[in-house]
Design a protein around this motif. Structure first.
Motif, PDB file in Angstrom:
ATOM      1  N   GLY A   1       0.806  -1.211   0.000  1.00  0.00           N
ATOM      2  CA  GLY A   1       0.000   0.000   0.000  1.00  0.00           C
ATOM      3  C   GLY A   1       0.838   1.260   0.000  1.00  0.00           C
ATOM      4  N   THR A   2       2.140   1.134   0.330  1.00  0.00           N
ATOM      5  CA  THR A   2       3.012   2.305   0.341  1.00  0.00           C
ATOM      6  C   THR A   2       4.138   2.197  -0.680  1.00  0.00           C
ATOM      7  OG1 THR A   2       4.514   1.446   2.053  1.00  0.00           O
ATOM      8  CG2 THR A   2       2.584   2.692   2.806  1.00  0.00           C
ATOM      9  N   ASP A   3       4.618   0.976  -0.923  1.00  0.00           N
ATOM     10  CA  ASP A   3       5.746   0.766  -1.835  1.00  0.00           C
ATOM     11  C   ASP A   3       5.829  -0.716  -2.183  1.00  0.00           C
ATOM     12  OD1 ASP A   3       7.949   1.377  -3.383  1.00  0.00           O
ATOM     13  OD2 ASP A   3       9.238   1.975  -1.716  1.00  0.00           O
ATOM     14  N   GLY A   4       6.580  -1.020  -3.216  1.00  0.00           N
ATOM     15  CA  GLY A   4       6.774  -2.405  -3.615  1.00  0.00           C
ATOM     16  C   GLY A   4       8.111  -2.941  -3.140  1.00  0.00           C
ATOM     17  N   VAL A   5       8.144  -4.245  -2.881  1.00  0.00           N
ATOM     18  CA  VAL A   5       9.370  -4.935  -2.500  1.00  0.00           C
ATOM     19  C   VAL A   5       9.432  -6.211  -3.329  1.00  0.00           C
ATOM     20  CG1 VAL A   5      10.635  -6.109  -0.645  1.00  0.00           C
ATOM     21  CG2 VAL A   5       9.277  -4.073  -0.125  1.00  0.00           C
ATOM     22  N   THR A   6      10.576  -6.450  -3.970  1.00  0.00           N
ATOM     23  CA  THR A   6      10.746  -7.677  -4.740  1.00  0.00           C
ATOM     24  C   THR A   6      11.287  -8.756  -3.825  1.00  0.00           C
ATOM     25  OG1 THR A   6      11.200  -6.406  -6.748  1.00  0.00           O
ATOM     26  CG2 THR A   6      11.848  -8.717  -6.748  1.00  0.00           C
ATOM     27  N   LEU A   7      10.589  -9.883  -3.777  1.00  0.00           N
ATOM     28  CA  LEU A   7      11.036 -11.040  -3.001  1.00  0.00           C
ATOM     29  C   LEU A   7      11.714 -11.999  -3.971  1.00  0.00           C
ATOM     30  CD1 LEU A   7       7.756 -11.638  -0.961  1.00  0.00           C
ATOM     31  CD2 LEU A   7       9.683 -10.147  -0.388  1.00  0.00           C
TER      32      LEU A   7
ATOM     33  N   ASP B   1      19.357  -2.235  -8.397  1.00  0.00           N
ATOM     34  CA  ASP B   1      18.996  -1.275  -9.446  1.00  0.00           C
ATOM     35  C   ASP B   1      17.980  -0.248  -8.955  1.00  0.00           C
ATOM     36  OD1 ASP B   1      20.658  -2.691 -11.237  1.00  0.00           O
ATOM     37  OD2 ASP B   1      19.030  -4.051 -11.751  1.00  0.00           O
ATOM     38  N   GLY B   2      18.144   0.215  -7.709  1.00  0.00           N
ATOM     39  CA  GLY B   2      17.266   1.239  -7.158  1.00  0.00           C
ATOM     40  C   GLY B   2      15.940   0.725  -6.624  1.00  0.00           C
ATOM     41  N   LYS B   3      15.750  -0.596  -6.608  1.00  0.00           N
ATOM     42  CA  LYS B   3      14.501  -1.169  -6.098  1.00  0.00           C
ATOM     43  C   LYS B   3      14.773  -1.983  -4.842  1.00  0.00           C
ATOM     44  CE  LYS B   3      12.244  -1.219 -10.492  1.00  0.00           C
ATOM     45  NZ  LYS B   3      11.295  -1.863 -11.344  1.00  0.00           N
ATOM     46  N   LYS B   4      13.789  -2.030  -3.962  1.00  0.00           N
ATOM     47  CA  LYS B   4      13.922  -2.764  -2.699  1.00  0.00           C
ATOM     48  C   LYS B   4      13.755  -4.257  -2.949  1.00  0.00           C
ATOM     49  CE  LYS B   4      12.343   1.186  -0.224  1.00  0.00           C
ATOM     50  NZ  LYS B   4      11.439   1.816   0.647  1.00  0.00           N
ATOM     51  N   VAL B   5      14.664  -5.046  -2.337  1.00  0.00           N
ATOM     52  CA  VAL B   5      14.673  -6.491  -2.564  1.00  0.00           C
ATOM     53  C   VAL B   5      14.938  -7.218  -1.250  1.00  0.00           C
ATOM     54  CG1 VAL B   5      15.809  -8.369  -3.824  1.00  0.00           C
ATOM     55  CG2 VAL B   5      15.626  -6.137  -4.885  1.00  0.00           C
ATOM     56  N   LEU B   6      14.239  -8.334  -1.050  1.00  0.00           N
ATOM     57  CA  LEU B   6      14.541  -9.266   0.035  1.00  0.00           C
ATOM     58  C   LEU B   6      14.938 -10.588  -0.623  1.00  0.00           C
ATOM     59  CD1 LEU B   6      11.619  -8.789   2.602  1.00  0.00           C
ATOM     60  CD2 LEU B   6      13.991  -8.085   2.865  1.00  0.00           C
ATOM     61  N   TYR B   7      16.159 -11.060  -0.340  1.00  0.00           N
ATOM     62  CA  TYR B   7      16.632 -12.326  -0.893  1.00  0.00           C
ATOM     63  C   TYR B   7      16.341 -13.452   0.089  1.00  0.00           C
ATOM     64  CZ  TYR B   7      19.050  -9.781  -4.557  1.00  0.00           C
ATOM     65  OH  TYR B   7      19.341  -8.974  -5.638  1.00  0.00           O
ATOM     66  N   ASN B   8      15.784 -14.546  -0.428  1.00  0.00           N
ATOM     67  CA  ASN B   8      15.450 -15.729   0.358  1.00  0.00           C
ATOM     68  C   ASN B   8      14.761 -15.370   1.676  1.00  0.00           C
ATOM     69  OD1 ASN B   8      16.473 -17.607  -1.518  1.00  0.00           O
ATOM     70  ND2 ASN B   8      18.540 -17.271  -0.741  1.00  0.00           N
ATOM     71  N   PRO B   9      13.668 -14.595   1.600  1.00  0.00           N
ATOM     72  CA  PRO B   9      13.009 -14.169   2.848  1.00  0.00           C
ATOM     73  C   PRO B   9      12.271 -15.323   3.528  1.00  0.00           C
ATOM     74  CG  PRO B   9      11.662 -13.561   0.979  1.00  0.00           C
ATOM     75  CD  PRO B   9      12.958 -14.111   0.418  1.00  0.00           C
ATOM     76  N   TYR B  10      12.183 -15.223   4.839  1.00  0.00           N
ATOM     77  CA  TYR B  10      11.263 -16.081   5.578  1.00  0.00           C
ATOM     78  C   TYR B  10       9.896 -15.522   5.275  1.00  0.00           C
ATOM     79  CZ  TYR B  10      15.341 -17.552   8.233  1.00  0.00           C
ATOM     80  OH  TYR B  10      16.554 -18.051   8.599  1.00  0.00           O
ATOM     81  N   TYR B  11       8.903 -16.374   5.169  1.00  0.00           N
ATOM     82  CA  TYR B  11       7.565 -15.858   4.844  1.00  0.00           C
ATOM     83  C   TYR B  11       6.483 -16.671   5.534  1.00  0.00           C
ATOM     84  CZ  TYR B  11       7.193 -19.811   1.686  1.00  0.00           C
ATOM     85  OH  TYR B  11       7.159 -21.081   1.182  1.00  0.00           O
ATOM     86  N   GLU B  12       5.343 -16.005   5.723  1.00  0.00           N
ATOM     87  CA  GLU B  12       4.145 -16.633   6.275  1.00  0.00           C
ATOM     88  C   GLU B  12       2.990 -16.302   5.350  1.00  0.00           C
ATOM     89  OE1 GLU B  12       3.299 -15.248  10.230  1.00  0.00           O
ATOM     90  OE2 GLU B  12       5.413 -15.342  10.800  1.00  0.00           O
TER      91      GLU B  12
END
Length: 125
Positions: free
Chosen positions: A76-82, A109-120
């Protein structure tokens, strides 16, 4: 009696006159905060973060180096690439699904990224 800021009438008028995408973004943002997650727009590279949002897209990215599964999460505020390295598919990771992800924020490349995130995976409400 004067209506309070954010009163019933104000909320009704806003719902009737606002764009559906704006309302959806507001709902996602509120759900994210209620779920104990940080707003994606406030997350910075190098921070340990928890984000909660809806997956907009999921795609397999075959590369000569390594296969990755990438999903775009929007809160709702920004995107994050998982990004999950070495994965072709993860059950439950599909567009439209709401998930909570945790990891160290990076910048690609200027975008927010989480590598191998834990997720629910979150249930619909």
């Amino acid at each position: 009696m004067p209506a309070k800021d954010g009163g019933y009438f104000s909320r009704l008028v806003r719902k009737l006159t606002s764009d559906v995408q704006d309302l959806d973004a507001d709902d996602l943002s509120k759900r994210s905060e209620a779920g104990g997650a940080q707003r994606a727009c406030d997350c910075r590279s190098g921070q340990e973060v928890i984000v909660l949002g809806r997956l907009r897209s999921v795609e397999l990215c075959p590369n000569t180096q390594a296969v990755t599964l990438e999903a775009e999460l929007f809160d709702g505020t920004d995107g994050v690439t998982l990004v999950w390295l070495g994965r072709r598919r993860i059950p439950g990771i599909e567009p439209g699904r709401t998930i909570k992800a945790r990891g160290r924020m990076a910048d690609r490349d200027g975008k927010k990224v989480l590598y191998n995130p834990y997720y629910e995976l979150q249930t619909s409400t």
